[in-house]
Design a protein around this motif. Structure first.
Motif, PDB file in Angstrom:
ATOM      1  N   ARG A   1      56.471  49.479  -8.152  1.00 37.93           N
ATOM      2  CA  ARG A   1      56.517  49.100  -9.558  1.00 37.93           C
ATOM      3  C   ARG A   1      57.346  50.058 -10.393  1.00 37.93           C
ATOM      4  NH1 ARG A   1      55.416  44.392  -8.672  1.00 37.93           N
ATOM      5  NH2 ARG A   1      53.413  43.950  -7.751  1.00 37.93           N
TER       6      ARG A   1
ATOM      7  N   ARG B   1      60.328  51.949 -12.030  1.00 29.76           N
ATOM      8  CA  ARG B   1      61.711  51.661 -12.368  1.00 29.76           C
ATOM      9  C   ARG B   1      62.506  52.961 -12.263  1.00 29.76           C
ATOM     10  NH1 ARG B   1      58.926  48.172 -11.941  1.00 29.76           N
ATOM     11  NH2 ARG B   1      58.669  46.235 -13.088  1.00 29.76           N
TER      12      ARG B   1
ATOM     13  N   ARG C   1      45.682  47.265 -12.909  1.00 27.24           N
ATOM     14  CA  ARG C   1      46.601  46.299 -13.518  1.00 27.24           C
ATOM     15  C   ARG C   1      46.566  46.339 -15.034  1.00 27.24           C
ATOM     16  NH1 ARG C   1      50.421  44.323 -11.295  1.00 27.24           N
ATOM     17  NH2 ARG C   1      50.189  42.348 -12.382  1.00 27.24           N
TER      18      ARG C   1
ATOM     19  N   ILE D   1      43.531  46.441 -18.741  1.00 25.93           N
ATOM     20  CA  ILE D   1      42.169  46.628 -19.230  1.00 25.93           C
ATOM     21  C   ILE D   1      41.859  45.592 -20.302  1.00 25.93           C
ATOM     22  CG2 ILE D   1      41.894  49.083 -18.728  1.00 25.93           C
ATOM     23  CD1 ILE D   1      42.906  49.752 -21.508  1.00 25.93           C
TER      24      ILE D   1
ATOM     25  N   SER E   1      44.382  40.346 -10.591  1.00 27.74           N
ATOM     26  CA  SER E   1      45.712  40.410 -11.230  1.00 27.74           C
ATOM     27  C   SER E   1      45.612  40.930 -12.646  1.00 27.74           C
ATOM     28  CB  SER E   1      46.334  39.032 -11.353  1.00 27.74           C
ATOM     29  OG  SER E   1      46.677  38.532 -10.137  1.00 27.74           O
ATOM     30  N   ALA E   2      44.578  40.479 -13.362  1.00 32.21           N
ATOM     31  CA  ALA E   2      44.432  40.888 -14.761  1.00 32.21           C
ATOM     32  C   ALA E   2      43.054  40.493 -15.260  1.00 32.21           C
ATOM     33  CB  ALA E   2      45.500  40.221 -15.631  1.00 32.21           C
TER      34      ALA E   2
ATOM     35  N   TYR F   1      40.969  39.713 -19.065  1.00 26.17           N
ATOM     36  CA  TYR F   1      41.222  39.425 -20.470  1.00 26.17           C
ATOM     37  C   TYR F   1      39.899  39.340 -21.219  1.00 26.17           C
ATOM     38  CZ  TYR F   1      45.497  37.607 -18.250  1.00 26.17           C
ATOM     39  OH  TYR F   1      46.641  37.450 -17.495  1.00 26.17           O
TER      40      TYR F   1
ATOM     41  N   PHE G   1      61.260  38.434 -21.331  1.00 21.55           N
ATOM     42  CA  PHE G   1      59.960  38.954 -20.878  1.00 21.55           C
ATOM     43  C   PHE G   1      58.878  38.771 -21.946  1.00 21.55           C
ATOM     44  CE2 PHE G   1      57.039  41.840 -18.807  1.00 21.55           C
ATOM     45  CZ  PHE G   1      57.408  41.786 -17.480  1.00 21.55           C
ATOM     46  N   PHE G   2      59.226  39.117 -23.206  1.00 19.95           N
ATOM     47  CA  PHE G   2      58.196  39.109 -24.257  1.00 19.95           C
ATOM     48  C   PHE G   2      58.587  38.171 -25.401  1.00 19.95           C
ATOM     49  CE2 PHE G   2      58.214  43.486 -22.467  1.00 19.95           C
ATOM     50  CZ  PHE G   2      56.933  43.508 -21.948  1.00 19.95           C
TER      51      PHE G   2
ATOM     52  N   TRP H   1      65.018  49.913 -25.224  1.00 24.33           N
ATOM     53  CA  TRP H   1      64.247  50.287 -24.033  1.00 24.33           C
ATOM     54  C   TRP H   1      65.095  51.181 -23.119  1.00 24.33           C
ATOM     55  CZ3 TRP H   1      59.756  46.810 -23.074  1.00 24.33           C
ATOM     56  CH2 TRP H   1      59.070  47.086 -21.887  1.00 24.33           C
TER      57      TRP H   1
ATOM     58  N   LYS I   1      46.087  43.488 -33.500  1.00 26.65           N
ATOM     59  CA  LYS I   1      45.364  43.414 -32.224  1.00 26.65           C
ATOM     60  C   LYS I   1      43.882  43.118 -32.437  1.00 26.65           C
ATOM     61  CE  LYS I   1      47.428  43.791 -29.075  1.00 26.65           C
ATOM     62  NZ  LYS I   1      48.408  42.823 -28.516  1.00 26.65           N
TER      63      LYS I   1
ATOM     64  N   SER J   1      50.147  39.389 -28.457  1.00 22.33           N
ATOM     65  CA  SER J   1      49.613  39.198 -27.107  1.00 22.33           C
ATOM     66  C   SER J   1      48.131  39.572 -27.123  1.00 22.33           C
ATOM     67  CB  SER J   1      50.335  40.122 -26.149  1.00 22.33           C
ATOM     68  OG  SER J   1      50.174  41.445 -26.605  1.00 22.33           O
ATOM     69  N   HIS J   2      47.390  39.109 -26.155  1.00 20.53           N
ATOM     70  CA  HIS J   2      45.939  39.367 -26.169  1.00 20.53           C
ATOM     71  C   HIS J   2      45.503  40.287 -25.049  1.00 20.53           C
ATOM     72  CE1 HIS J   2      45.297  35.498 -28.661  1.00 20.53           C
ATOM     73  NE2 HIS J   2      45.948  36.420 -29.287  1.00 20.53           N
TER      74      HIS J   2
HETATM   75 FE1  DHE Z   1      53.591  43.912 -17.366  1.00 24.87          FE
HETATM   76  C1  DHE Z   1      51.455  43.419 -19.999  1.00 24.87           C
HETATM   77  C2  DHE Z   1      51.563  42.009 -15.391  1.00 24.87           C
HETATM   78  C3  DHE Z   1      55.882  44.088 -14.880  1.00 24.87           C
HETATM   79  C4  DHE Z   1      55.517  45.957 -19.290  1.00 24.87           C
HETATM   80  N1  DHE Z   1      51.867  42.884 -17.655  1.00 24.87           N
HETATM   81  C5  DHE Z   1      51.125  42.853 -18.802  1.00 24.87           C
HETATM   82  C6  DHE Z   1      49.914  42.118 -18.558  1.00 24.87           C
HETATM   83  C7  DHE Z   1      49.925  41.736 -17.244  1.00 24.87           C
HETATM   84  C8  DHE Z   1      51.161  42.207 -16.686  1.00 24.87           C
HETATM   85  C9  DHE Z   1      48.865  40.944 -16.503  1.00 24.87           C
HETATM   86  C10 DHE Z   1      48.840  41.821 -19.594  1.00 24.87           C
HETATM   87  C11 DHE Z   1      48.001  43.019 -19.615  1.00 24.87           C
HETATM   88  C12 DHE Z   1      47.468  43.453 -20.929  1.00 24.87           C
HETATM   89  O1  DHE Z   1      48.248  43.795 -21.823  1.00 24.87           O
HETATM   90  O2  DHE Z   1      46.259  43.535 -21.026  1.00 24.87           O
HETATM   91  N2  DHE Z   1      53.728  43.143 -15.478  1.00 24.87           N
HETATM   92  C13 DHE Z   1      52.806  42.357 -14.898  1.00 24.87           C
HETATM   93  C14 DHE Z   1      53.272  41.923 -13.611  1.00 24.87           C
HETATM   94  O3  DHE Z   1      52.632  41.227 -12.765  1.00 24.87           O
HETATM   95  C15 DHE Z   1      54.656  42.406 -13.444  1.00 24.87           C
HETATM   96  C16 DHE Z   1      55.624  41.216 -13.519  1.00 24.87           C
HETATM   97  C17 DHE Z   1      54.879  43.093 -12.101  1.00 24.87           C
HETATM   98  C18 DHE Z   1      54.234  44.448 -12.044  1.00 24.87           C
HETATM   99  O4  DHE Z   1      55.019  45.398 -11.994  1.00 24.87           O
HETATM  100  O5  DHE Z   1      53.037  44.584 -12.094  1.00 24.87           O
HETATM  101  C19 DHE Z   1      54.795  43.289 -14.670  1.00 24.87           C
HETATM  102  N3  DHE Z   1      55.377  44.867 -17.123  1.00 24.87           N
HETATM  103  C20 DHE Z   1      56.133  44.816 -16.033  1.00 24.87           C
HETATM  104  C21 DHE Z   1      57.330  45.595 -16.181  1.00 24.87           C
HETATM  105  O6  DHE Z   1      58.232  45.769 -15.313  1.00 24.87           O
HETATM  106  C22 DHE Z   1      57.342  46.131 -17.550  1.00 24.87           C
HETATM  107  C23 DHE Z   1      58.483  45.465 -18.298  1.00 24.87           C
HETATM  108  C24 DHE Z   1      57.554  47.644 -17.607  1.00 24.87           C
HETATM  109  C25 DHE Z   1      56.360  48.432 -17.146  1.00 24.87           C
HETATM  110  O7  DHE Z   1      55.737  49.038 -18.033  1.00 24.87           O
HETATM  111  O8  DHE Z   1      56.054  48.404 -15.958  1.00 24.87           O
HETATM  112  C26 DHE Z   1      55.997  45.646 -18.053  1.00 24.87           C
HETATM  113  N4  DHE Z   1      53.511  44.542 -19.282  1.00 24.87           N
HETATM  114  C27 DHE Z   1      54.397  45.390 -19.878  1.00 24.87           C
HETATM  115  C28 DHE Z   1      54.001  45.610 -21.252  1.00 24.87           C
HETATM  116  C29 DHE Z   1      52.846  44.852 -21.463  1.00 24.87           C
HETATM  117  C30 DHE Z   1      52.557  44.206 -20.200  1.00 24.87           C
HETATM  118  C31 DHE Z   1      54.744  46.468 -22.284  1.00 24.87           C
HETATM  119  C32 DHE Z   1      52.036  44.706 -22.749  1.00 24.87           C
HETATM  120  C33 DHE Z   1      52.663  43.645 -23.591  1.00 24.87           C
HETATM  121  C34 DHE Z   1      51.922  43.352 -24.855  1.00 24.87           C
HETATM  122  O9  DHE Z   1      52.590  43.121 -25.847  1.00 24.87           O
HETATM  123  O10 DHE Z   1      50.695  43.297 -24.870  1.00 24.87           O
END
Ligand code: DHE
Length: 517
Positions: A55, A57, A207, A209, A255-256, A258, A411-412, A474, A508, A516-517
């Protein structure tokens, strides 16, 4: 005689084969274990296991070992290890662990560190609007900046555990924030005091919280071990560690997790089983939940023992595993992504079954989906990770009504109830420096911002009243750019180290439309 022949031919082979290389495990023990732990599960440095490394980068592992990692304690090993040794070590670190150590309530509790220098003030130590505080996660050097959302002053900048992922979660009144790292550390920070309260390792690879509706419990979704950890938010002690095993006996990663506030429950996406779990955070949970089986492990919070319904679990069976959930605002429905990344599966949480399926080719990122009122109906939009488009779905009849073409996969997505626009990044591909601003009624792209040509520009958060939008550049020498959310003019630029997500307290804790939630 045979032995001496054998040893001389081995010596000859070693000579021909070049210098004798140390075993990767030995190299690890000598050079890495002091910081990354004897069992590769982390120490002052992060865990070095495929679940974490896959994971990360940035530069590849051989480069990190050879040259070190900027802005961290990771030194360069190019002078001590040969190129072949570094390559062999990197390959070995990519192999799974032979044995996953126990990580139950006892181990979690033993990892807890409560800060001796923390003291809780009666009021904030600053005079900003407590509801307009915004956090910016800076992944470049593993810090969080605490911003005053009116003056843009940085009230504090504190170190987090390595590799924070997912959104930090606020307590319901907005005073405390909980932050999780991919290595399973959960940090509690007091925004009033601008001080860390403590941290605990709730999982070995985690993953995200979720906070319970009443602020008492924090659920941690784990890949390693295959559990859901529920912590007491008061003192970070483990209240319950739930083994995640499907009906047919298959263990599953989570995986997650909520929060479903109206349902007073946590909803879990299971990675390896065709089930969704709902875990009650209401002691008087409805009888649809299975009986609560409380494992009285050492270190559990005693107060829950008498609450029959608390943490009771309900299974919702699905045709296949689905994850990456979007919830309707009333939390009656969720849409999850099918494994092939081609469909969205709608589940009615109240009746506990699938009710619709939507064609969403191109890997929808439903977890980033947001909803709003459009022409009298409620719609939601989702980006796609493999196609340059946003799909717009009528969530009253579950139809894909519109497709907005973007300059690349995003992504977002973000909006605010007071904003006429949806902001959509283009995270992947050559146009990663673009940010689309889309009219919520016409669904037209009204402006494409390019504040830093060539840099990745992503993730938006609004201030409490929606009048400003904060955008991340970023990059390691990046910034958070503040835009006037109506004129779309840049107001200011705050330098930051690879900022990722931003999180406004009010948006939030009120589950603002568009966040996002
Ligand atoms: Fe995330 C949120 C899963 C890769 C940055 N990401 C989440 C959430 C999940 C998730 C389930 C919601 C959780 C929460 O906020 O409670 N992310 C995954 C993946 O399965 C994925 C595709 C592969 C992995 O690496 O696990 C993935 N995510 C990334 C990244 O590569 C990102 C861009 C950079 C990093 O930090 O690893 C990334 N994910 C984020 C961010 C959020 C996020 C900044 C919160 C967003 C928000 O606005 O709430």
């Amino acid at each position: 005689m045979i032995r001496s022949l054998l040893s001389s031919s081995l010596a000859l082979w070693a000579c021909l084969a070049g210098p004798v290389l140390a075993e990767p495990a030995t190299l690890y023990a000598e050079s890495c274990a002091a910081c990354h732990g004897d069992g590769r599960l982390g120490g002052s440095g992060p865990a070095l296991i495929p679940e974490t490394l896959g994971r990360m980068r940035g530069p590849d592992l051989t480069t990190v070992i050879a040259e070190g990692r900027a802005a961290t304690q990771m030194p360069a090993f190019a002078d001590q290890l040969s190129e072949q040794e570094i390559a062999a070590l990197a390959e070995w670190l990519g192999t799974p662990l032979d044995h996953i150590p126990d990580w139950g309530a006892e181990e979690i509790l033993a990892s807890r560190e409560i800060r001796g220098d923390y003291s809780a003030p009666d009021a904030p130590v600053w005079d900003a609007d407590p509801m307009n505080i915004t956090l910016a996660v800076e992944t470049g050097d593993h810090h969080v900046s605490v911003l005053d959302g009116d003056t843009w002053d940085v009230l504090d900048r504190f170190a987090t555990p390595f590799a924070v992922h997912g959104g930090p979660k606020f307590s319901p009144e907005g005073r405390y924030v909980f932050i999780m790292s991919r290595d399973g550390w959960v940090q509690k920070y007091d925004l009033w005091a601008l001080q860390e309260v403590g941290r605990v390792r709730a999982g070995l690879n985690s993953r995200n919280i979720a906070m319970s509706h009443d602020g008492k419990w924090l659920a941690v979704a784990n890949y390693l071990p295959q559990t859901l950890t529920i912590l007491s938010t008061a003192d970070l002690s483990p209240a319950h560690v739930m083994e995640v095993v499907a009906k047919d006996g298959t263990p599953s990663r989570v995986s997650a997790v909520y929060q479903a506030p109206q349902r007073q429950s946590f909803i879990l996406a299971l990675k390896d089983a065709p089930e969704i779990w709902e875990v009650a955070t209401d002691p008087n949970a409805d009888p649809v939940y299975e009986g609560f089986v409380h494992s009285r492990e050492k270190g559990m919070v005693e107060a829950i023992a008498s609450s029959e319904g608390l943490f009771a679990r309900r299974r919702i069976e699905t045709a296949e595993p689905i994850d990456d959930f979007f919830f309707t605002p009333d939390y009656r429905f969720l849409i999850g992504a099918s494994r092939d990344g081609e469909r969205g599966v709608v589940v009615n949480l109240t009746v506990g079954r699938e009710v619709a399926e939507l064609p969403l080719p191109g890997m929808p990122h439903l977890g980033s989906g947001i909803s709003w009122e459009r022409n009298g109906t409620r719609v939601m939009a989702t980006p796609h990770l493999r196609e340059g488009k946003l799909s717009v779905i009528d969530i009253e009849n579950w139809q894909v009504t519109d497709t907005i073409t973007t300059e690349g996969p995003g992504f977002f997505l973000r909006s605010h109830e007071n904003s006429p626009y949806v902001w959509a990044d283009v995270f992947f591909g050559p146009n990663k420096d673009a940010m689309h601003v889309i009219d919520k009624e016409s669904l037209e792209i009204v402006r494409t911002l390019r504040p830093e040509p060539g840099a990745t520009v992503a993730h938006v958060e609004f201030t409490r009243d929606g009048s400003y939008a904060l955008v991340s550049v970023w990059e390691d020498d990046g910034a958070v750019i503040v835009y006037d959310a109506l004129t779309l003019e840049e107001v200011t630029r705050l330098p930051m180290r690879k900022p990722s997500g931003k999180y406004n307290v009010w948006n939030k804790i009120t589950f603002s439309d568009g966040t996002s939630h």
